[in-house]
Structure formats: C-alpha cells, structure tokens
Scaffold this active site. Structure first.
Site, PDB file in Angstrom:
ATOM      1  N   LYS A 183       4.221  -9.308  16.827  1.00 12.21           N
ATOM      2  CA  LYS A 183       5.024 -10.413  16.267  1.00 12.21           C
ATOM      3  C   LYS A 183       4.779 -11.689  17.062  1.00 12.21           C
ATOM      4  O   LYS A 183       4.651 -12.774  16.495  1.00 12.21           O
ATOM      5  CB  LYS A 183       6.512 -10.046  16.269  1.00 12.21           C
ATOM      6  N   TYR A 241       4.435  -3.283  19.038  1.00 16.04           N
ATOM      7  CA  TYR A 241       5.033  -3.877  17.826  1.00 16.04           C
ATOM      8  C   TYR A 241       5.520  -5.292  18.117  1.00 16.04           C
ATOM      9  O   TYR A 241       5.185  -6.252  17.409  1.00 16.04           O
ATOM     10  CB  TYR A 241       6.197  -3.003  17.325  1.00 16.04           C
ATOM     11  N   ASN A 274       0.826  -1.217   0.000  1.00  9.95           N
ATOM     12  CA  ASN A 274       0.000   0.000   0.000  1.00  9.95           C
ATOM     13  C   ASN A 274       0.856   1.261   0.000  1.00  9.95           C
ATOM     14  O   ASN A 274       0.338   2.373   0.148  1.00  9.95           O
ATOM     15  CB  ASN A 274      -0.997   0.000   1.177  1.00  9.95           C
ATOM     16  N   LYS A 328       6.277  -1.231  11.555  1.00  8.56           N
ATOM     17  CA  LYS A 328       7.473  -1.780  12.205  1.00  8.56           C
ATOM     18  C   LYS A 328       8.234  -0.824  13.116  1.00  8.56           C
ATOM     19  O   LYS A 328       9.344  -1.148  13.564  1.00  8.56           O
ATOM     20  CB  LYS A 328       8.425  -2.313  11.136  1.00  8.56           C
ATOM     21  N   ASP A 334      -4.429  -2.136   0.557  1.00  8.10           N
ATOM     22  CA  ASP A 334      -4.154  -2.485   1.945  1.00  8.10           C
ATOM     23  C   ASP A 334      -4.705  -3.884   2.235  1.00  8.10           C
ATOM     24  O   ASP A 334      -5.881  -4.149   1.990  1.00  8.10           O
ATOM     25  CB  ASP A 334      -4.845  -1.443   2.845  1.00  8.10           C
ATOM     26  N   ASN A 366      16.526   3.653  13.522  1.00  7.44           N
ATOM     27  CA  ASN A 366      17.506   2.563  13.558  1.00  7.44           C
ATOM     28  C   ASN A 366      18.928   3.071  13.361  1.00  7.44           C
ATOM     29  O   ASN A 366      19.165   4.104  12.740  1.00  7.44           O
ATOM     30  CB  ASN A 366      17.170   1.510  12.494  1.00  7.44           C
ATOM     31  N   SER A 410      10.592 -11.509  14.323  1.00  9.90           N
ATOM     32  CA  SER A 410      11.695 -10.669  14.801  1.00  9.90           C
ATOM     33  C   SER A 410      12.288 -11.256  16.071  1.00  9.90           C
ATOM     34  O   SER A 410      11.585 -11.893  16.865  1.00  9.90           O
ATOM     35  CB  SER A 410      11.132  -9.274  15.106  1.00  9.90           C
ATOM     36  N   ASN A 465      19.144  -8.018  13.226  1.00 11.76           N
ATOM     37  CA  ASN A 465      19.088  -6.614  12.773  1.00 11.76           C
ATOM     38  C   ASN A 465      19.498  -6.469  11.311  1.00 11.76           C
ATOM     39  O   ASN A 465      20.691  -6.414  10.994  1.00 11.76           O
ATOM     40  CB  ASN A 465      19.988  -5.747  13.655  1.00 11.76           C
TER      41      ASN A 465
HETATM   42  C1  UD1 Z   1      14.437  -2.743  17.011  1.00  9.83           C
HETATM   43  C2  UD1 Z   1      13.595  -3.898  17.466  1.00  9.83           C
HETATM   44  C3  UD1 Z   1      13.404  -4.878  16.356  1.00  9.83           C
HETATM   45  C4  UD1 Z   1      12.781  -4.175  15.182  1.00  9.83           C
HETATM   46  C5  UD1 Z   1      13.703  -3.074  14.748  1.00  9.83           C
HETATM   47  C6  UD1 Z   1      13.049  -2.365  13.597  1.00  9.83           C
HETATM   48  C7  UD1 Z   1      13.805  -4.368  19.817  1.00  9.83           C
HETATM   49  C8  UD1 Z   1      14.547  -5.104  20.864  1.00  9.83           C
HETATM   50  N1  UD1 Z   1      14.239  -4.552  18.572  1.00  9.83           N
HETATM   51  O1  UD1 Z   1      15.771  -3.228  16.876  1.00  9.83           O
HETATM   52  O2  UD1 Z   1      12.543  -5.897  16.746  1.00  9.83           O
HETATM   53  O3  UD1 Z   1      12.565  -5.083  14.152  1.00  9.83           O
HETATM   54  O4  UD1 Z   1      13.930  -2.192  15.843  1.00  9.83           O
HETATM   55  O5  UD1 Z   1      12.783  -1.066  13.801  1.00  9.83           O
HETATM   56  O6  UD1 Z   1      12.871  -3.646  20.066  1.00  9.83           O
HETATM   57  N2  UD1 Z   1      21.245   3.035  18.530  1.00  9.83           N
HETATM   58  C9  UD1 Z   1      21.999   4.144  18.874  1.00  9.83           C
HETATM   59  N3  UD1 Z   1      21.708   5.336  18.270  1.00  9.83           N
HETATM   60  C10 UD1 Z   1      20.718   5.479  17.343  1.00  9.83           C
HETATM   61  C11 UD1 Z   1      19.951   4.330  16.998  1.00  9.83           C
HETATM   62  C12 UD1 Z   1      20.235   3.128  17.619  1.00  9.83           C
HETATM   63  O7  UD1 Z   1      22.904   4.072  19.713  1.00  9.83           O
HETATM   64  O8  UD1 Z   1      20.500   6.585  16.852  1.00  9.83           O
HETATM   65  C13 UD1 Z   1      21.562   1.743  19.146  1.00  9.83           C
HETATM   66  C14 UD1 Z   1      20.405   1.147  19.912  1.00  9.83           C
HETATM   67  O9  UD1 Z   1      20.378   1.599  21.233  1.00  9.83           O
HETATM   68  C15 UD1 Z   1      20.698  -0.350  19.783  1.00  9.83           C
HETATM   69  C16 UD1 Z   1      21.406  -0.472  18.427  1.00  9.83           C
HETATM   70  O10 UD1 Z   1      21.863   0.842  18.121  1.00  9.83           O
HETATM   71  O11 UD1 Z   1      21.598  -0.745  20.782  1.00  9.83           O
HETATM   72  C17 UD1 Z   1      20.478  -0.948  17.328  1.00  9.83           C
HETATM   73  O12 UD1 Z   1      19.293  -0.168  17.356  1.00  9.83           O
HETATM   74  P1  UD1 Z   1      18.191  -0.241  16.204  1.00  9.83           P
HETATM   75  O13 UD1 Z   1      18.835  -0.154  14.861  1.00  9.83           O
HETATM   76  O14 UD1 Z   1      17.146   0.776  16.531  1.00  9.83           O
HETATM   77  O15 UD1 Z   1      17.589  -1.712  16.304  1.00  9.83           O
HETATM   78  P2  UD1 Z   1      16.995  -2.486  17.577  1.00  9.83           P
HETATM   79  O16 UD1 Z   1      16.502  -1.564  18.602  1.00  9.83           O
HETATM   80  O17 UD1 Z   1      17.981  -3.523  17.946  1.00  9.83           O
END
Ligand code: UD1
Length: 341
Positions: A156, A152, A34, A87, A60, A202, A127, A182
């Site tokens: 799952k 979220y 969508n 997500k 959708d 992320n 996930s 990840n």
């Molecule tokens: C999260 C979800 C996962 C989801 C994914 C998609 C959890 C445990 N995991 O992954 O299920 O599929 O998001 O959105 O909820 N970080 C920084 N600075 C930033 C961004 C991230 O330090 O600006 C760090 C985070 O604290 C983490 C790591 O980088 O330790 C990865 O973070 P991120 O990419 O957001 O993925 P998850 O949180 O692991």
C-alpha cells in the site's frame, strides 16, 4: 450518465458496495475481477439492488495483454476505481512475492493503460496501515509513514509512492488514494456483504460467524493494552459509507476539483472503538450472546488508531453517517442470510 467507470475487484466486499453506489449516483459500471476471493453471483446481487447489471470480465490485471485487449473491447471508460488486490496481512508475511507481484503489477499495468487510452482518473484503495502506530491521535494525512509491519502494508505504501511519482511527471493523470480505516457491515438489503474464505482473520466476520455457530469461540487478542478497557482500538466504518466516499472522489475528479493531481484522504468515522466495545455492541444490537475469551496479543497489531477526517469532510464533501450499532446490525443480517438462519 456521469461516466463509465472500470471497477477492478468489483465482485469483492468493498468493490461490490461501491459498484452499487456508483450506479445509484448515475455512473455506468464495468467490473473486472479474477474471482480469486469473490463470486460471480455478486454481479447478479448488484443487479437485484440497483436494477442494472454491470458488465463483467473475469481475468487477472497482472496479465498486461488481457488488460490491453479489455480496453480495446470496452471503449469509452472515463475513470478507474482500483480495488483488486490481495489483502490478508498474515498471508502476505508467508507469501511476500505473491503480494508484491499482484498488488504492484496490477497498478502499474492499469497506469500504462490510462496513458494508452487517455483515461485521466484513478481512485486507489489504500489503508490506514500506511501509518503504523502513529505517535499522535487522531491521525491526519500529514502523519509520516512508519516502516510497514507486513508486505501487505508495504504494497500500500509503495502503490501510493508509485502514483505520487507518476503524477509528478504526468499532468494529464489524476489520482486519489483513500486510506480506509476498518470497513465492516454490509448492504442493508443483505444482498451483498463480506464473504471471507476459510477462517476469518478480521474481527467482525469472526464475531458474526461465532454467533452463527460456525466458530466455537472468539479470541480477543490482548486486554492489557494502554486503552480504556485494555483492548485495542480501531476506527470501524460502515462499508456503505466507505463506498460513498469513492463516489465523491470520482465526482471530484470528473468535476476537475482536485487541488493537486495526487491526493489522499483518510476514510473513517473519527471514532475509536475497542474490541470489547464492538463485542458488547454486537450483543446488545443483535440480542446474541457471544462466546469469547481473552488470549495473548496478536503480533503486529497496533494498539490504537482512529482518523481525523477533516480533510475528507471539507474537500470531498463526505462524512460517515452510519454508526457502530448499524454496522453490527447489518453485519449480522448478512451473516444470517449467508448461513440461512
Ligand atoms: C488489518 C490491517 C488493515 C487491513 C485489514 C484487512 C493493520 C494494522 N491493519 O486491520 O490494514 O486492511 O487488516 O485485513 O495491519 N481481533 C480480535 N480477535 C479476532 C480478530 C481481531 O481480538 O479474532 C482484534 C485485533 O487484534 C484488532 C481488532 O480486532 O485489535 C481489529 O482487527 P482486524 O479486523 O483484523 O483489523 P486490523 O488488524 O485492524
């Protein structure tokens, strides 16, 4: 032709990479999306890479009538890979009903249509979030679920339970849930990649956007965790490796190799990498200097998680082959293309 696969969310990040690998491996691909978090041009990019343009329908999946009409118009679908879902962890806390409605109804509607149209096989995007912070690492598929940290994550868990319950009473329906760790990186052609809307939540898109000058500074969420350098540890997996796992899952289903009609696999590399290690690898591989600072922990983050991938290695015959250097190089190549650098 191995089969005709409906890829829901096929214009999205993981869906588009999977569409490419499916076509390369001899499947016909039909995409329903969508475009709530993706662009129609992705369909052309898939064609550029593979030489084949998948059919594309924009609607959708929560609209049961449209979905039913779709299956009447598009005959001969043999399997489904279901990516389409909301997500964003943070958004799900703010808008829980949106997440429950979207993520649960789309799966339920698809299962209804599997029955009506005698489509036996569905691969589902799950996930590692279903595990929460596991007590023992690396995490195996036997690890019990913890209470979900977000709506979220809860969707799952519930979707996995729905498939498990349905599988129990429908011998003719088969499910495989892939529990992604990840996913990062992009296709090496830089034709497709992740296109986050607004400020990325992320890590890797935030890193590449910072290097591209779109963001001023990267915040590292906490350096006082109980890990080697104090920053949180994740199992980063190249999106192309992840896409290949879907092809293997579909091959297993059409080859009738499933041991049970509901199975689930961890899809990661088995390697844990800290946030600072990701940053340093990015800097080394791309020759870019990243502007970053340490800030407070992000609420809800797990400290450390990485996969035991034995089950996927042995049963799916799949193993991740691309390392963190390649993930960073490809993520940056994609960012440069998007930002015209
Ligand atoms: C999260 C979800 C996962 C989801 C994914 C998609 C959890 C445990 N995991 O992954 O299920 O599929 O998001 O959105 O909820 N970080 C920084 N600075 C930033 C961004 C991230 O330090 O600006 C760090 C985070 O604290 C983490 C790591 O980088 O330790 C990865 O973070 P991120 O990419 O957001 O993925 P998850 O949180 O692991």
């Amino acid at each position: 032709m191995k089969g005709k696969i409906l890829v829901t969310g096929g214009a999205g990040y993981i869906g588009s990479h999977t569409a490419v690998e499916l076509i390369k491996s001899g499947y016909e691909v039909v995409i329903v999306d969508n475009l709530s978090n993706s662009r129609a041009e992705v369909i052309d990019s898939i064609q550029k890479i593979t030489g084949t343009k998948p059919s594309f329908y924009n609607f959708d999946l929560c609209d049961a009538e449209k979905l039913s009409g779709f299956f009447k118009a598009e005959k001969g679908i043999t399997g489904i890979i279901h990516f389409a879902a909301s997500k964003a962890v943070g958004e799900s806390v703010q808008k829980p009903l949106l997440y429950y409605r979207n993520n649960l109804n789309s799966l339920i509607n698809l299962i209804d249509q599997m029955k009506v149209n005698s489509i036996p096989d569905l691969v589902f995007s799950s996930s590692c979030t279903v595990y929460g912070q596991p007590d023992k690492l690396p995490v195996t598929e036997d690890t019990p679920f913890k209470t979900a940290e977000s709506p979220y994550g809860n969707t799952k868990q519930i979707c996995e339970e729905i498939m498990q319950d349905v599988a129990k009473v429908n011998d003719d329906l088969n499910f495989i849930a892939l529990r992604y760790f990840n996913p990062v990186g992009a296709h090496e052609s830089a034709e497709i990649g992740e296109l986050p809307l607004g400020v990325p939540a992320n890590l890797v898109p935030f890193i590449t956007q910072t290097a591209a000058g779109i963001r001023k500074e990267l915040s590292v969420f906490g350096d006082d965790y109980d890990t080697s350098d104090g920053t949180a540890v994740r199992d980063y997996i190249h999106v192309v490796d992840l896409a290949e796992a879907h092809v293997k899952a579909m091959d297993r289903m059409i080859g009738k190799k499933q041991k049970r009609n509901y199975e689930y696999f961890n899809v990661g590399t088995g390697n844990g990498t800290s946030v600072l290690e990701v940053i340093k690898t990015f800097e080394r591989v791309t020759n870019q200097k990243l502007n970053y600072k340490i800030v407070d922990r992000r609420p809800g983050d797990v400290v450390k998680i990485y996969a035991n991938t034995d089950l996927a290695n042995n049963e799916l015959g799949w193993k991740a082959s691309l390392g963190i250097d390649q993930m960073m190089a490809d993520a940056w190549r994609w960012q440069k293309k998007v930002s015209n650098i």
